[in-house]
Design an enzyme around this catalytic site. Structure first.
Site, PDB file in Angstrom:
ATOM      1  N   ASP A 311      -3.943   1.544   4.046  1.00 49.16           N
ATOM      2  CA  ASP A 311      -5.177   0.785   4.195  1.00 49.16           C
ATOM      3  C   ASP A 311      -5.540   0.058   2.894  1.00 49.16           C
ATOM      4  OD1 ASP A 311      -7.595   0.192   5.833  1.00 49.16           O
ATOM      5  OD2 ASP A 311      -8.607   1.320   4.252  1.00 49.16           O
ATOM      6  N   GLU A 360      -1.557  -2.884   4.929  1.00 53.12           N
ATOM      7  CA  GLU A 360      -2.732  -3.535   5.528  1.00 53.12           C
ATOM      8  C   GLU A 360      -3.167  -4.611   4.540  1.00 53.12           C
ATOM      9  OE1 GLU A 360      -6.179  -4.862   5.623  1.00 53.12           O
ATOM     10  OE2 GLU A 360      -6.861  -2.851   5.109  1.00 53.12           O
ATOM     11  N   ASP A 414     -11.249  -2.162  13.504  1.00 51.39           N
ATOM     12  CA  ASP A 414     -12.475  -2.823  13.052  1.00 51.39           C
ATOM     13  C   ASP A 414     -12.849  -4.034  13.898  1.00 51.39           C
ATOM     14  OD1 ASP A 414     -13.160  -1.140  10.935  1.00 51.39           O
ATOM     15  OD2 ASP A 414     -11.922  -2.223   9.498  1.00 51.39           O
TER      16      ASP A 414
END
Length: 517
Positions: A311, A360, A414
């Site tokens: 992430d 990411e 998200d």
């Protein structure tokens, strides 16, 4: 990961699995989902971070990055082990009978721990050895167990509000606490032991069916975590560069609060940025230790997942620092990250040139970030929902991909669901979608499936579709809305949500685009 065969997967948080006990678990509902993946030709199950969550319930704000969420422990499995009774399960089912489509974390907190404590007491009655249990814990896991027992002693307060000797983890105070609270600490160790056994059994079940699990590692640790409490020297708690003329600022520095915290500047998700509030790393201190703490963290993740989504990868090249106690993330500053040195440390630690990672790489991506991703060699991410907010040279449009070394998503955890996003996107963006797919406005109801097909047709070696998109859910299926404080991380899939017709459509789509395995 370059030149790998084309594959597909589904993004499905463990907590969103169907079930009767208030939240998804490692039990039958998880095995059923593995079976669904196999039956439809998917080979990847992407999960979200699985650590124990605190206030706000976000899996990206965990009490420990080296621990598992005890809510995921399957209660029927504990019954099979003789640690719970059928009556215990019946009481739990009745307690959560109204929580089939949404998680009630408040109810879960009050109900689940007493039930798990009952299992722990039964384990001891059956001859469970507390000393052996504690002795098998790693240093990080043991820290977590002590940390949680301390939080219990001090009414759930953050470690920053502990009495000084506990806040600073003074050896004599911790030794005394361990002696006086050994049973409570062992309760947390018991939950971790059960979690690990059940997760390993689920992993084995998936691997037998040739399903690989794609995990997710948040770049930052939660402020209120055993990671920060137990390893403060690895984090930047200095106030260098801050104006500390105000008395409150001096108090904060004296208590050990950081001068700056993590976040990201204003972006497509938020006009005021995202103020995460996590402590930043002291990369100079970590470099002196050859990034040993980070290497252990990656080792923990690789032992539990086949692939790993890293992430906020861009934070390793440069990270955004926001003054502590700021109300928004608008007035932050960019700082240099560890860069390639961190990944070279990983390669040396694991004795591997290429590690099974996905970067990411969303958000503010500079040429420096792109250079780092190329140097590391791991694939980045492409998100189809980001492809239509500008004209037809947008880097997220499938025809713009330079090679197959990427993972395409219709959306991430998200994003809004694909169906609701299409229905609420701007008219300009919707018209771009119609033109790009060579479709007329009459195809409104077909757009979710058509966009999924566009993602599956991309050159990316892996396509991951959120489960809510396959189910064509509207706003009720959204997992997280960044910048909001309520309603996140609660969605649960209905039991038997995937009909035989839906599964047949999925199989056909994967076959059409060469992703059926």
């Amino acid at each position: 990961m370059k030149n790998r065969q084309r594959e597909a997967g589904i993004l499905m948080p463990v907590f969103s699995l169907a079930g009767e006990y208030g939240i998804g678990s490692f039990g039958k509902e998880a095995r059923d989902f593995v079976d669904l993946l196999q039956e439809t030709g998917n080979r990847i199950w992407q999960v979200l971070p699985m650590g124990p969550t605190g206030f706000g319930d976000s899996p990206y704000q965990s009490f420990s990055t080296f621990a598992g969420n005890p809510y995921f422990i399957d209660l029927p499995t504990l019954k099979e082990e003789g640690l719970l009774t059928e009556e215990d399960l019946m009481v739990e089912r009745e307690s959560f009978s109204s929580c089939k489509d949404k998680i009630d974390y408040g109810l879960l907190y009050t109900r689940r721990f007493p039930t798990l404590r009952k299992a722990y007491e039964n384990w001891k009655i059956q001859g469970g050895d507390v000393d052996s249990l504690l002795a098998t814990r790693s240093k990080e896991s043991f820290d977590y167990c002590i940390f949680m027992a301390l939080k219990g002693k001090f009414d759930g307060r953050s470690w920053l509000e502990f009495p000084e000797e506990y806040r600073n983890k003074e050896a004599s105070a911790i030794a005394r606490f361990l002696e006086e609270n050994r049973d409570e600490i062992a309760f947390y160790a018991f939950m971790q032991w059960e979690y690990e056994k059940q997760w390993k059994a689920l992993q084995d079940y998936a691997h037998e069916r040739e399903i690989r699990i794609l995990g997710d590692i948040p770049i930052y640790c939660a402020m209120d975590s055993a990671d920060v409490w137990g390893n403060r020297k690895m984090f930047d708690f200095s106030w260098k560069g801050r104006n500390i003329e105000e008395e409150s600022a001096f108090d904060a520095e004296a208590k050990g609060y950081p001068g700056f915290v993590a976040g990201v500047p204003p972006d497509a998700f938020s006009e005021t940025g995202q103020l995460w509030g996590n402590p930043l790393y002291d990369w100079e201190a970590q470099e002196k230790d050859n990034y040993a703490w980070w290497c252990r963290r990656m080792e923990y993740c690789f032992s539990r997942f086949d692939l790993l989504r890293v992430d906020h990868f861009r934070g390793f090249e440069g990270y955004y620092a926001v003054p502590y106690a700021a109300k928004t993330a608008i007035n932050g500053e960019w700082r240099k990250g560890p860069g390639l040195a961190l990944f070279e440390a990983f390669q040396k630690y694991f004795n591997k040139k290429e590690l099974p990672m996905i970067a990411e790489d969303l958000g503010v991506i500079t040429e420096g970030v792109r250079d780092l991703i190329r140097a590391v060699g791991c694939p980045g991410m492409k998100v189809l929902q980001f492809a239509f907010d500008s004209d037809f040279e947008n880097v997220y449009l499938p025809h713009m991909y330079e090679d197959n070394n990427s993972v395409i998503y219709t959306g991430t955890h998200d994003n809004d669901t694909l169906k609701h996003w299409f229905e609420t996107v701007s008219e300009d963006s919707r018209n771009r979608i119609y033109r790009y797919l060579s479709r007329s406005h009459n195809d409104w109801n077909a757009m979710t499936e058509l966009l999924i097909k566009k993602a599956l047709s991309a050159t990316s070696f892996l396509a991951v579709i959120p489960v809510g998109d396959y189910l064509e859910l509207s706003a009720e299926g959204r997992i997280n809305a960044p910048g909001t404080d309520e309603g996140n991380w609660q969605w649960r899939m209905e039991k038997n949500a995937f009909t035989e017709e839906k599964k047949a459509v999925m199989r056909e789509m994967l076959r059409t685009y060469g992703r059926f395995s």
